[in-house]
Design a protein around this motif. Structure first.
Motif, mmCIF file in Angstrom:
data_model
loop_
_atom_site.group_PDB
_atom_site.id
_atom_site.type_symbol
_atom_site.label_atom_id
_atom_site.label_comp_id
_atom_site.label_asym_id
_atom_site.label_seq_id
_atom_site.Cartn_x
_atom_site.Cartn_y
_atom_site.Cartn_z
ATOM 1 N N LEU A 46 90.310 -79.646 -12.142
ATOM 2 C CA LEU A 46 91.487 -79.899 -11.308
ATOM 3 C C LEU A 46 91.108 -79.954 -9.837
ATOM 4 O O LEU A 46 91.583 -80.816 -9.095
ATOM 5 N N SER A 47 90.242 -79.060 -9.399
ATOM 6 C CA SER A 47 89.786 -79.074 -8.005
ATOM 7 C C SER A 47 89.043 -80.366 -7.682
ATOM 8 O O SER A 47 89.232 -80.946 -6.608
ATOM 9 N N ALA A 48 88.209 -80.827 -8.604
ATOM 10 C CA ALA A 48 87.483 -82.078 -8.393
ATOM 11 C C ALA A 48 88.446 -83.260 -8.320
ATOM 12 O O ALA A 48 88.300 -84.139 -7.456
ATOM 13 N N TRP A 49 89.457 -83.263 -9.180
ATOM 14 C CA TRP A 49 90.440 -84.353 -9.165
ATOM 15 C C TRP A 49 91.231 -84.362 -7.865
ATOM 16 O O TRP A 49 91.430 -85.416 -7.259
ATOM 17 N N VAL A 50 91.667 -83.194 -7.438
ATOM 18 C CA VAL A 50 92.446 -83.109 -6.201
ATOM 19 C C VAL A 50 91.589 -83.502 -5.007
ATOM 20 O O VAL A 50 92.048 -84.199 -4.100
ATOM 21 N N ALA A 51 90.320 -83.099 -5.000
ATOM 22 C CA ALA A 51 89.421 -83.480 -3.908
ATOM 23 C C ALA A 51 89.169 -84.984 -3.909
ATOM 24 O O ALA A 51 89.110 -85.608 -2.843
ATOM 25 N N ALA A 52 89.041 -85.580 -5.088
ATOM 26 C CA ALA A 52 88.773 -87.015 -5.178
ATOM 27 C C ALA A 52 89.983 -87.850 -4.785
ATOM 28 O O ALA A 52 89.831 -88.959 -4.274
ATOM 29 N N THR A 53 91.179 -87.330 -5.014
ATOM 30 C CA THR A 53 92.391 -88.095 -4.706
ATOM 31 C C THR A 53 93.026 -87.665 -3.398
ATOM 32 O O THR A 53 94.154 -88.043 -3.121
ATOM 33 N N THR A 54 92.344 -86.889 -2.608
ATOM 34 C CA THR A 54 92.809 -86.370 -1.300
ATOM 35 C C THR A 54 94.158 -85.658 -1.421
ATOM 36 O O THR A 54 95.024 -85.797 -0.576
ATOM 37 N N GLY A 55 94.317 -84.910 -2.483
ATOM 38 C CA GLY A 55 95.555 -84.165 -2.680
ATOM 39 C C GLY A 55 95.630 -82.876 -1.882
ATOM 40 O O GLY A 55 96.685 -82.283 -1.757
ATOM 41 N N TRP A 56 94.486 -82.420 -1.337
ATOM 42 C CA TRP A 56 94.493 -81.179 -0.569
ATOM 43 C C TRP A 56 95.331 -81.314 0.696
ATOM 44 O O TRP A 56 95.829 -80.326 1.225
ATOM 45 N N ALA A 57 95.494 -82.529 1.205
ATOM 46 C CA ALA A 57 96.249 -82.735 2.440
ATOM 47 C C ALA A 57 97.728 -82.407 2.268
ATOM 48 O O ALA A 57 98.422 -82.150 3.250
ATOM 49 N N THR A 58 98.216 -82.390 1.031
ATOM 50 C CA THR A 58 99.633 -82.100 0.811
ATOM 51 C C THR A 58 99.925 -80.609 0.774
ATOM 52 O O THR A 58 101.087 -80.217 0.757
ATOM 53 N N ILE A 59 98.895 -79.772 0.744
ATOM 54 C CA ILE A 59 99.090 -78.326 0.698
ATOM 55 C C ILE A 59 99.010 -77.779 2.115
ATOM 56 O O ILE A 59 98.036 -78.009 2.822
ATOM 57 N N GLU A 60 100.053 -77.071 2.521
ATOM 58 C CA GLU A 60 100.098 -76.513 3.864
ATOM 59 C C GLU A 60 100.070 -74.990 3.797
ATOM 60 O O GLU A 60 100.248 -74.393 2.741
ATOM 61 N N ALA A 61 99.869 -74.359 4.934
ATOM 62 C CA ALA A 61 99.812 -72.895 5.000
ATOM 63 C C ALA A 61 101.121 -72.263 4.540
ATOM 64 O O ALA A 61 101.132 -71.152 4.017
#
Length: 100
Positions: A46-61
């Motif tokens: 899941l972490s690899a998928w989110v990193a590949a699809t730039t999904g981390w940008a949607t998570i905020e503090a």
């Protein structure tokens, strides 16, 4: 067939297939060790998928702080189970908790 229904059907089919394929490894490792290993592998995927699809940008503090507050509140008040309003009423036969 709609995309979401096809995705749900595919997920269910894969879940059933992995149940068949994982019977021998689960028996070899034991249930707890197998599930822990499976959760680590799924978290990495899941972490690899989110990193590949730039999904981390949607998570905020804000998301972390809200989730942390909920977890801490549940931990502080001892509400870990599925029934947060139920309170243990002491030991019961066979080690099961009795709820009021």
């Amino acid at each position: 067939m709609f995309l979401y229904e096809a995705a749900a059907l595919g997920a269910a089919a894969l879940w059933a297939l992995t149940g068949l394929l994982s019977a021998a490894p689960a028996q070899h490792l034991g249930a707890i060790a197998f599930n822990c290993t499976r959760m680590v592998v799924v978290a990495l995927m899941l972490s690899a998928w989110v990193a590949a699809t730039t999904g981390w940008a949607t998570i905020e503090a804000v998301h972390f702080s809200a989730a942390g507050r909920v977890w801490f509140h549940r931990y502080l008040h001892g509400r870990h189970g599925s029934f947060p309003d139920a309170e243990p009423d002491g030991p019961a036969p066979h080690g099961h908790a009795v709820f009021r």
